[in-house]
Design a protein around this motif. Structure first.
Motif, mmCIF file in Angstrom:
data_model
loop_
_atom_site.group_PDB
_atom_site.id
_atom_site.type_symbol
_atom_site.label_atom_id
_atom_site.label_comp_id
_atom_site.label_asym_id
_atom_site.label_seq_id
_atom_site.Cartn_x
_atom_site.Cartn_y
_atom_site.Cartn_z
ATOM 1 N N ASN A 73 0.856 -1.203 0.000
ATOM 2 C CA ASN A 73 0.000 0.000 0.000
ATOM 3 C C ASN A 73 0.878 1.234 0.000
ATOM 4 O O ASN A 73 1.987 1.223 0.522
ATOM 5 C CB ASN A 73 -0.884 0.038 1.261
ATOM 6 C CG ASN A 73 -1.932 -1.029 1.248
ATOM 7 O OD1 ASN A 73 -2.710 -1.127 0.315
ATOM 8 N ND2 ASN A 73 -1.948 -1.842 2.294
ATOM 9 N N GLY A 74 0.342 2.315 -0.538
ATOM 10 C CA GLY A 74 1.081 3.571 -0.584
ATOM 11 C C GLY A 74 2.085 3.572 -1.729
ATOM 12 O O GLY A 74 2.067 2.702 -2.605
ATOM 13 N N ARG A 75 2.953 4.574 -1.702
ATOM 14 C CA ARG A 75 3.991 4.694 -2.731
ATOM 15 C C ARG A 75 5.344 4.747 -2.048
ATOM 16 O O ARG A 75 5.549 5.530 -1.129
ATOM 17 C CB ARG A 75 3.743 5.942 -3.572
ATOM 18 C CG ARG A 75 2.453 5.808 -4.400
ATOM 19 C CD ARG A 75 2.054 7.081 -5.130
ATOM 20 N NE ARG A 75 3.169 7.647 -5.841
ATOM 21 C CZ ARG A 75 3.413 8.969 -5.909
ATOM 22 N NH1 ARG A 75 2.609 9.823 -5.332
ATOM 23 N NH2 ARG A 75 4.445 9.415 -6.578
ATOM 24 N N LEU A 76 6.259 3.912 -2.510
ATOM 25 C CA LEU A 76 7.589 3.812 -1.908
ATOM 26 C C LEU A 76 8.585 4.609 -2.722
ATOM 27 O O LEU A 76 8.688 4.431 -3.936
ATOM 28 C CB LEU A 76 8.036 2.341 -1.861
ATOM 29 C CG LEU A 76 9.478 2.096 -1.403
ATOM 30 C CD1 LEU A 76 9.641 2.437 0.070
ATOM 31 C CD2 LEU A 76 9.882 0.653 -1.688
ATOM 32 N N ARG A 77 9.334 5.453 -2.048
ATOM 33 C CA ARG A 77 10.467 6.120 -2.695
ATOM 34 C C ARG A 77 11.702 5.309 -2.345
ATOM 35 O O ARG A 77 12.006 5.103 -1.170
ATOM 36 C CB ARG A 77 10.624 7.548 -2.203
ATOM 37 C CG ARG A 77 11.788 8.267 -2.887
ATOM 38 C CD ARG A 77 11.899 9.704 -2.467
ATOM 39 N NE ARG A 77 13.076 10.312 -3.077
ATOM 40 C CZ ARG A 77 13.646 11.411 -2.614
ATOM 41 N NH1 ARG A 77 13.136 12.048 -1.561
ATOM 42 N NH2 ARG A 77 14.719 11.899 -3.212
ATOM 43 N N LEU A 78 12.374 4.826 -3.385
ATOM 44 C CA LEU A 78 13.588 4.028 -3.217
ATOM 45 C C LEU A 78 14.736 4.763 -3.889
ATOM 46 O O LEU A 78 14.738 4.944 -5.104
ATOM 47 C CB LEU A 78 13.399 2.637 -3.842
ATOM 48 C CG LEU A 78 14.642 1.756 -3.949
ATOM 49 C CD1 LEU A 78 15.232 1.441 -2.581
ATOM 50 C CD2 LEU A 78 14.310 0.470 -4.710
ATOM 51 N N VAL A 79 15.673 5.206 -3.073
ATOM 52 C CA VAL A 79 16.905 5.786 -3.609
ATOM 53 C C VAL A 79 17.914 4.653 -3.594
ATOM 54 O O VAL A 79 18.205 4.077 -2.537
ATOM 55 C CB VAL A 79 17.382 6.990 -2.762
ATOM 56 C CG1 VAL A 79 18.731 7.490 -3.262
ATOM 57 C CG2 VAL A 79 16.332 8.097 -2.785
ATOM 58 N N VAL A 86 25.026 -1.561 -2.289
ATOM 59 C CA VAL A 86 24.711 -0.344 -3.046
ATOM 60 C C VAL A 86 24.024 0.612 -2.066
ATOM 61 O O VAL A 86 23.086 0.219 -1.370
ATOM 62 C CB VAL A 86 23.771 -0.658 -4.229
ATOM 63 C CG1 VAL A 86 23.348 0.618 -4.936
ATOM 64 C CG2 VAL A 86 24.426 -1.639 -5.186
ATOM 65 N N PRO A 87 24.467 1.869 -1.982
ATOM 66 C CA PRO A 87 23.810 2.804 -1.070
ATOM 67 C C PRO A 87 22.315 2.886 -1.393
ATOM 68 O O PRO A 87 21.921 3.060 -2.547
ATOM 69 C CB PRO A 87 24.513 4.139 -1.358
ATOM 70 C CG PRO A 87 25.840 3.751 -1.934
ATOM 71 C CD PRO A 87 25.579 2.476 -2.698
ATOM 72 N N HIS A 88 21.480 2.759 -0.358
ATOM 73 C CA HIS A 88 20.030 2.736 -0.574
ATOM 74 C C HIS A 88 19.310 3.408 0.594
ATOM 75 O O HIS A 88 19.832 3.526 1.699
ATOM 76 C CB HIS A 88 19.544 1.289 -0.746
ATOM 77 C CG HIS A 88 19.828 0.414 0.439
ATOM 78 N ND1 HIS A 88 21.069 -0.121 0.663
ATOM 79 C CD2 HIS A 88 19.035 0.004 1.461
ATOM 80 C CE1 HIS A 88 21.048 -0.836 1.785
ATOM 81 N NE2 HIS A 88 19.819 -0.770 2.292
ATOM 82 N N TRP A 89 18.088 3.829 0.294
ATOM 83 C CA TRP A 89 17.231 4.498 1.279
ATOM 84 C C TRP A 89 15.784 4.242 0.888
ATOM 85 O O TRP A 89 15.435 4.258 -0.298
ATOM 86 C CB TRP A 89 17.530 5.997 1.290
ATOM 87 C CG TRP A 89 16.663 6.794 2.208
ATOM 88 C CD1 TRP A 89 16.878 7.056 3.530
ATOM 89 C CD2 TRP A 89 15.448 7.470 1.863
ATOM 90 N NE1 TRP A 89 15.867 7.835 4.029
ATOM 91 C CE2 TRP A 89 14.972 8.105 3.029
ATOM 92 C CE3 TRP A 89 14.714 7.591 0.694
ATOM 93 C CZ2 TRP A 89 13.801 8.853 3.062
ATOM 94 C CZ3 TRP A 89 13.548 8.329 0.719
ATOM 95 C CH2 TRP A 89 13.097 8.958 1.894
ATOM 96 N N LEU A 90 14.931 3.997 1.891
ATOM 97 C CA LEU A 90 13.509 3.759 1.668
ATOM 98 C C LEU A 90 12.708 4.823 2.397
ATOM 99 O O LEU A 90 12.997 5.153 3.549
ATOM 100 C CB LEU A 90 13.095 2.382 2.215
ATOM 101 C CG LEU A 90 13.872 1.166 1.727
ATOM 102 C CD1 LEU A 90 13.461 -0.067 2.515
ATOM 103 C CD2 LEU A 90 13.631 0.939 0.262
ATOM 104 N N GLY A 91 11.671 5.340 1.739
ATOM 105 C CA GLY A 91 10.791 6.324 2.373
ATOM 106 C C GLY A 91 9.446 6.372 1.677
ATOM 107 O O GLY A 91 9.246 5.763 0.626
ATOM 108 N N SER A 92 8.520 7.096 2.275
ATOM 109 C CA SER A 92 7.200 7.271 1.672
ATOM 110 C C SER A 92 7.296 8.334 0.590
ATOM 111 O O SER A 92 7.908 9.382 0.788
ATOM 112 C CB SER A 92 6.189 7.691 2.746
ATOM 113 O OG SER A 92 4.956 7.992 2.148
#
Length: 191
Positions: A133-139, A159-165
């Protein structure tokens, strides 16, 4: 007496008590089950050994599981209940207990997480994410992606990564994580 005999001896009084509690006569019960009054009476008094042919119709009429008629021990709740863990402003709900190897989590990231901007991290392992559910921002490295429900990503956590809404609502996702860099799944090829 052995354990089986003890269990069988307790069935008759349990049946009599259940019938009396429900206010049913032997005659009524015989009519509803198709079992003769004399057989029901002997069953309740212990003069007749219970068997499935007798117990199944009784369980149906009383609306109880067969286990209740024979006094089987409770098996408990088969579901596994895990406690959520709160880290980095996110909620992790473990879905597996396996020590080592691939771990499964439900992850909930609140809306507005990472308002100060993404801070990509690296660590050992390999990760697979699936948006519920929702939308995931994946850097991920130099990529800035937005995943919608039903979309998935997999990546090496070196690999450098980050997860957020990526929206005004929380994002919920399933995460499979392997510490040793195992791939979470194999790509099947058709023949």
């Amino acid at each position: 007496m052995d354990e089986l005999s003890d269990v069988l001896a307790a069935v008759g009084p349990r049946l009599r008590g259940l019938r009396r509690t429900r206010g049913i006569t032997l005659s009524d019960l015989a009519e509803r089950t198709g079992i003769s009054e004399s057989t029901l009476s002997r069953l309740e008094s212990g003069g007749r050994r219970p068997n499935l042919e007798l117990l199944l119709p009784l369980a149906r009429v009383y609306g109880v599981p067969l286990d209740e008629l024979v006094g089987a021990p409770r098996t408990g709740d088969p579901r596994v209940h895990f406690r959520p863990v709160h880290r980095y402003g996110m909620t992790f709900v473990p879905l597996s207990r396996r020590a080592g190897g691939t771990q499964a989590y439900k992850l909930v990231i609140p809306a507005g997480g990472g308002e100060d901007g993404p801070e990509p991290q690296t660590h050992e392992g390999y990760e697979w994410v699936y948006v519920l559910n929702g939308r995931l921002r994946l850097v991920l490295g130099d990529q800035d992606l937005v995943l919608k429900p039903g979309e998935a990503a997999e990546f090496d956590t070196h690999v450098p990564h980050w997860l957020g809404s990526a929206g005004a609502e929380p994002v919920e996702l399933l995460v499979l994580f392997g510490q040793q860099g195992e791939r979470a799944h194999l790509r099947a090829r058709t023949r």
